[in-house]
Write a protein that holds these residues in place. Sequence first.
Motif, PDB file in Angstrom:
ATOM      1  N   ASP A  37       0.823  -1.190   0.000  1.00  0.00           N
ATOM      2  CA  ASP A  37       0.000   0.000   0.000  1.00  0.00           C
ATOM      3  C   ASP A  37       0.872   1.261   0.000  1.00  0.00           C
ATOM      4  O   ASP A  37       0.610   2.225  -0.737  1.00  0.00           O
ATOM      5  CB  ASP A  37      -0.856  -0.048   1.277  1.00  0.00           C
ATOM      6  N   ALA A  38       1.921   1.242   0.811  1.00  0.00           N
ATOM      7  CA  ALA A  38       2.821   2.399   0.893  1.00  0.00           C
ATOM      8  C   ALA A  38       3.609   2.574  -0.401  1.00  0.00           C
ATOM      9  O   ALA A  38       3.848   3.705  -0.844  1.00  0.00           O
ATOM     10  CB  ALA A  38       3.768   2.255   2.089  1.00  0.00           C
ATOM     11  N   ILE A  39       4.009   1.464  -1.036  1.00  0.00           N
ATOM     12  CA  ILE A  39       4.715   1.563  -2.327  1.00  0.00           C
ATOM     13  C   ILE A  39       3.785   2.166  -3.372  1.00  0.00           C
ATOM     14  O   ILE A  39       4.160   3.074  -4.112  1.00  0.00           O
ATOM     15  CB  ILE A  39       5.218   0.179  -2.794  1.00  0.00           C
ATOM     16  N   ASN A  40       2.564   1.672  -3.415  1.00  0.00           N
ATOM     17  CA  ASN A  40       1.600   2.218  -4.375  1.00  0.00           C
ATOM     18  C   ASN A  40       1.352   3.701  -4.101  1.00  0.00           C
ATOM     19  O   ASN A  40       1.226   4.507  -5.025  1.00  0.00           O
ATOM     20  CB  ASN A  40       0.285   1.431  -4.324  1.00  0.00           C
ATOM     21  N   TYR A  41       1.300   4.046  -2.832  1.00  0.00           N
ATOM     22  CA  TYR A  41       1.109   5.449  -2.471  1.00  0.00           C
ATOM     23  C   TYR A  41       2.285   6.298  -2.984  1.00  0.00           C
ATOM     24  O   TYR A  41       2.092   7.358  -3.584  1.00  0.00           O
ATOM     25  CB  TYR A  41       0.968   5.609  -0.953  1.00  0.00           C
ATOM     26  N   ALA A  42       3.503   5.816  -2.746  1.00  0.00           N
ATOM     27  CA  ALA A  42       4.694   6.565  -3.183  1.00  0.00           C
ATOM     28  C   ALA A  42       4.691   6.741  -4.693  1.00  0.00           C
ATOM     29  O   ALA A  42       4.986   7.826  -5.210  1.00  0.00           O
ATOM     30  CB  ALA A  42       5.971   5.851  -2.724  1.00  0.00           C
ATOM     31  N   LEU A  43       4.337   5.675  -5.421  1.00  0.00           N
ATOM     32  CA  LEU A  43       4.332   5.766  -6.885  1.00  0.00           C
ATOM     33  C   LEU A  43       3.255   6.733  -7.376  1.00  0.00           C
ATOM     34  O   LEU A  43       3.462   7.474  -8.337  1.00  0.00           O
ATOM     35  CB  LEU A  43       4.111   4.381  -7.508  1.00  0.00           C
ATOM     36  N   ALA A  44       2.108   6.741  -6.705  1.00  0.00           N
ATOM     37  CA  ALA A  44       1.005   7.595  -7.141  1.00  0.00           C
ATOM     38  C   ALA A  44       1.224   9.047  -6.742  1.00  0.00           C
ATOM     39  O   ALA A  44       0.620   9.950  -7.319  1.00  0.00           O
ATOM     40  CB  ALA A  44      -0.314   7.092  -6.558  1.00  0.00           C
ATOM     41  N   ASN A  45       2.082   9.279  -5.762  1.00  0.00           N
ATOM     42  CA  ASN A  45       2.306  10.638  -5.277  1.00  0.00           C
ATOM     43  C   ASN A  45       3.739  11.094  -5.505  1.00  0.00           C
ATOM     44  O   ASN A  45       4.346  11.788  -4.699  1.00  0.00           O
ATOM     45  CB  ASN A  45       1.929  10.747  -3.796  1.00  0.00           C
ATOM     46  N   ASP A  46       4.257  10.662  -6.645  1.00  0.00           N
ATOM     47  CA  ASP A  46       5.622  10.983  -7.036  1.00  0.00           C
ATOM     48  C   ASP A  46       5.592  12.199  -7.974  1.00  0.00           C
ATOM     49  O   ASP A  46       4.547  12.620  -8.443  1.00  0.00           O
ATOM     50  CB  ASP A  46       6.212   9.754  -7.744  1.00  0.00           C
ATOM     51  N   VAL A 101      -0.294 -11.176 -14.408  1.00  0.00           N
ATOM     52  CA  VAL A 101      -1.490 -10.368 -14.604  1.00  0.00           C
ATOM     53  C   VAL A 101      -1.414  -9.161 -13.671  1.00  0.00           C
ATOM     54  O   VAL A 101      -0.587  -9.123 -12.752  1.00  0.00           O
ATOM     55  CB  VAL A 101      -2.782 -11.189 -14.340  1.00  0.00           C
ATOM     56  N   SER A 102      -2.272  -8.207 -13.922  1.00  0.00           N
ATOM     57  CA  SER A 102      -2.318  -7.000 -13.099  1.00  0.00           C
ATOM     58  C   SER A 102      -2.494  -7.352 -11.619  1.00  0.00           C
ATOM     59  O   SER A 102      -3.340  -8.177 -11.276  1.00  0.00           O
ATOM     60  CB  SER A 102      -3.498  -6.143 -13.584  1.00  0.00           C
ATOM     61  N   ARG A 103      -1.677  -6.777 -10.751  1.00  0.00           N
ATOM     62  CA  ARG A 103      -1.758  -6.958  -9.289  1.00  0.00           C
ATOM     63  C   ARG A 103      -1.269  -8.320  -8.805  1.00  0.00           C
ATOM     64  O   ARG A 103      -1.705  -8.792  -7.759  1.00  0.00           O
ATOM     65  CB  ARG A 103      -3.188  -6.740  -8.767  1.00  0.00           C
ATOM     66  N   SER A 104      -0.349  -8.916  -9.541  1.00  0.00           N
ATOM     67  CA  SER A 104       0.204 -10.175  -9.034  1.00  0.00           C
ATOM     68  C   SER A 104       1.549  -9.971  -8.344  1.00  0.00           C
ATOM     69  O   SER A 104       2.182 -10.930  -7.903  1.00  0.00           O
ATOM     70  CB  SER A 104       0.316 -11.209 -10.164  1.00  0.00           C
ATOM     71  N   GLY A 105       1.992  -8.720  -8.222  1.00  0.00           N
ATOM     72  CA  GLY A 105       3.191  -8.448  -7.425  1.00  0.00           C
ATOM     73  C   GLY A 105       4.423  -8.033  -8.209  1.00  0.00           C
ATOM     74  O   GLY A 105       5.518  -7.948  -7.647  1.00  0.00           O
ATOM     75  N   LYS A 106       4.251  -7.726  -9.501  1.00  0.00           N
ATOM     76  CA  LYS A 106       5.422  -7.425 -10.330  1.00  0.00           C
ATOM     77  C   LYS A 106       6.145  -6.149  -9.892  1.00  0.00           C
ATOM     78  O   LYS A 106       7.374  -6.139  -9.775  1.00  0.00           O
ATOM     79  CB  LYS A 106       4.998  -7.261 -11.799  1.00  0.00           C
ATOM     80  N   THR A 107       5.399  -5.066  -9.672  1.00  0.00           N
ATOM     81  CA  THR A 107       6.046  -3.781  -9.403  1.00  0.00           C
ATOM     82  C   THR A 107       6.823  -3.774  -8.075  1.00  0.00           C
ATOM     83  O   THR A 107       8.001  -3.414  -8.057  1.00  0.00           O
ATOM     84  CB  THR A 107       5.014  -2.630  -9.453  1.00  0.00           C
ATOM     85  N   PRO A 108       6.212  -4.190  -6.949  1.00  0.00           N
ATOM     86  CA  PRO A 108       7.001  -4.204  -5.715  1.00  0.00           C
ATOM     87  C   PRO A 108       8.239  -5.101  -5.825  1.00  0.00           C
ATOM     88  O   PRO A 108       9.308  -4.757  -5.330  1.00  0.00           O
ATOM     89  CB  PRO A 108       6.028  -4.759  -4.664  1.00  0.00           C
ATOM     90  N   THR A 109       8.092  -6.229  -6.528  1.00  0.00           N
ATOM     91  CA  THR A 109       9.231  -7.139  -6.669  1.00  0.00           C
ATOM     92  C   THR A 109      10.348  -6.484  -7.479  1.00  0.00           C
ATOM     93  O   THR A 109      11.520  -6.538  -7.093  1.00  0.00           O
ATOM     94  CB  THR A 109       8.788  -8.451  -7.343  1.00  0.00           C
ATOM     95  N   SER A 110       9.985  -5.820  -8.580  1.00  0.00           N
ATOM     96  CA  SER A 110      11.031  -5.195  -9.402  1.00  0.00           C
ATOM     97  C   SER A 110      11.718  -4.075  -8.629  1.00  0.00           C
ATOM     98  O   SER A 110      12.943  -3.914  -8.705  1.00  0.00           O
ATOM     99  CB  SER A 110      10.453  -4.681 -10.719  1.00  0.00           C
ATOM    100  N   LEU A 111      10.962  -3.333  -7.821  1.00  0.00           N
ATOM    101  CA  LEU A 111      11.571  -2.245  -7.041  1.00  0.00           C
ATOM    102  C   LEU A 111      12.457  -2.791  -5.930  1.00  0.00           C
ATOM    103  O   LEU A 111      13.519  -2.251  -5.640  1.00  0.00           O
ATOM    104  CB  LEU A 111      10.482  -1.341  -6.449  1.00  0.00           C
ATOM    105  N   TYR A 112      12.023  -3.884  -5.304  1.00  0.00           N
ATOM    106  CA  TYR A 112      12.848  -4.475  -4.238  1.00  0.00           C
ATOM    107  C   TYR A 112      14.171  -4.993  -4.808  1.00  0.00           C
ATOM    108  O   TYR A 112      15.236  -4.778  -4.234  1.00  0.00           O
ATOM    109  CB  TYR A 112      12.098  -5.613  -3.538  1.00  0.00           C
ATOM    110  N   MET A 113      14.095  -5.674  -5.960  1.00  0.00           N
ATOM    111  CA  MET A 113      15.317  -6.211  -6.562  1.00  0.00           C
ATOM    112  C   MET A 113      16.276  -5.090  -6.946  1.00  0.00           C
ATOM    113  O   MET A 113      17.491  -5.228  -6.825  1.00  0.00           O
ATOM    114  CB  MET A 113      14.968  -7.071  -7.781  1.00  0.00           C
ATOM    115  N   ALA A 114      15.731  -3.967  -7.389  1.00  0.00           N
ATOM    116  CA  ALA A 114      16.558  -2.816  -7.744  1.00  0.00           C
ATOM    117  C   ALA A 114      17.200  -2.213  -6.496  1.00  0.00           C
ATOM    118  O   ALA A 114      18.407  -1.986  -6.434  1.00  0.00           O
ATOM    119  CB  ALA A 114      15.709  -1.762  -8.448  1.00  0.00           C
ATOM    120  N   MET A 115      16.381  -1.988  -5.486  1.00  0.00           N
ATOM    121  CA  MET A 115      16.817  -1.305  -4.265  1.00  0.00           C
ATOM    122  C   MET A 115      17.854  -2.127  -3.501  1.00  0.00           C
ATOM    123  O   MET A 115      18.841  -1.600  -3.012  1.00  0.00           O
ATOM    124  CB  MET A 115      15.570  -1.117  -3.393  1.00  0.00           C
ATOM    125  N   GLN A 116      17.613  -3.418  -3.361  1.00  0.00           N
ATOM    126  CA  GLN A 116      18.484  -4.240  -2.534  1.00  0.00           C
ATOM    127  C   GLN A 116      19.669  -4.800  -3.297  1.00  0.00           C
ATOM    128  O   GLN A 116      20.732  -4.998  -2.725  1.00  0.00           O
ATOM    129  CB  GLN A 116      17.688  -5.411  -1.928  1.00  0.00           C
TER     130      GLN A 116
END
Lengths: 278, 278
Positions: free
Chosen positions: A133-142, B160-175
Amino acid sequence: MSLHNNKKGNKRMKVYFVSDGTAITAEVFGSAMLSFFDVDIEAESVPFLATIDQANGFVQQVNEEVEVGKAALVFYTISDPEISEVVQRCETHCYNLFGDLLSPIEKALGVPAQPNAQKAHGMKAGVYDIRIDAINYALANDDGVSIKNFEEADVILLGVSRSGKTPTSLYMAMQYGIKAANYPLNEDDFRAVGLPRILRPHKSKLYGLTIDPQRLHEIRSGRMAASKYASQRQCRYEIEEVEAIYRQERVSFLNTTLLSVEEISTKIMAEMQLSRHR
Amino acid sequence: MSLHNNKKGNKRMKVYFVSDGTAITAEVFGSAMLSFFDVDIEAESVPFLATIDQANGFVQQVNEEVEVGKAALVFYTISDPEISEVVQRCETHCYNLFGDLLSPIEKALGVPAQPNAQKAHGMKAGVYDIRIDAINYALANDDGVSIKNFEEADVILLGVSRSGKTPTSLYMAMQYGIKAANYPLNEDDFRAVGLPRILRPHKSKLYGLTIDPQRLHEIRSGRMAASKYASQRQCRYEIEEVEAIYRQERVSFLNTTLLSVEEISTKIMAEMQLSRHR
């Protein structure tokens, strides 16, 4: 074990971070320990070592490397005692990171440790949703998104373009479930009097980022070389203006030039008295 | 120290994670240790404890809490020996996380530890840029962005939409500094034969995410309740189709329903044989 020296005269070490989970704890802790030493490290994470067979295979690999003089350290966090016992058969320095502290903590807490409770990075119902939820918030409020939802923000990061707002807001979301919006300050804001209108009702949530103009110039040049946007003159001007706004409006701010995203985030959380959303 | 019980009969503990840096190592390690115990924890991170005065203030606070029966554990990682010595004056269980291992590792490596080298989460030239670059890459190559740059990708996440792609890609980038693009599979793709054309040259980089249809329905309902998009029927249909594509095209895939973003990321990295960019 004696270590061979490499050509530069430094020590070259093969190091393993091993776990029956993600190995993140072993890696974070082992890397922190090794950062005390001026050695040349080849590190490898071995996550999800969850069967006796896998453990035996790992031990065999390490022991073969030890035999040919490839030195190794093994840092491990394994909750299953049988697998842990197999890993201990590595014929090298092998550190059970949880082992030494479990028994003192048992005594301190007055309750027994339960190996199966160990699920440090596992999915805990609720926690996951807070972070996503917080990640989605950050992306939407970037930067550059038109409709802002600052009411929900825990903190609103200010700064000129490329001063570190986006990575910081994503890190705070990912690690702590903090909702960090961000707002880019630009020439329109510098020419105006006071804070942008949209920020005024949220003054207590504002936190400013700044950066050395020379570093900003380098970062912007990586994206748009030889542009006015990336010029040293423009970078100097924007940083002077943005810091003037922070001072006039008494917005706390931080120079990010020499800081990692972890340091920036934890400093902001400490100063704004934010704590992890659990 | 004896602990009072709270109403539920569980132990309630005040725990501090203390450091002269970000306290991330102390928090990750301390939290992992405490996850072995069925205790009710009130945890507080105390980062950037960098002066003798601050350390004295912290010790006084802890000792006052101990005196009024508020039990406490302290996990700390402090590289300055003088500050470390002050923190040890807490009249409670106080664990120096680096202390016990430093000397064995010195012997194993054959070189002395250098406290000042310790800068686990500090800004290392180069490393920072790699991660920021990877975050920018993930954001630019996320769902719905038209121009894709899959040549640069280390991995391309499908789902598919909302299966976790975006948070996973950001985590892999960040860490890990991994460049993870992502591509949403939708009804157009289900009706077509084979993989979408844009993905075909990059087959070796593809990795699929899937999720239980019921969980997908819940997540989508949180965004668009009572829509076709969020309906159980639609979620079941999309998951059946996407898993059929993975099987036909022999794309490795993972069910994310019960996994944290850390687990998803480390499993993908292990399977795709990706390692941290340093």
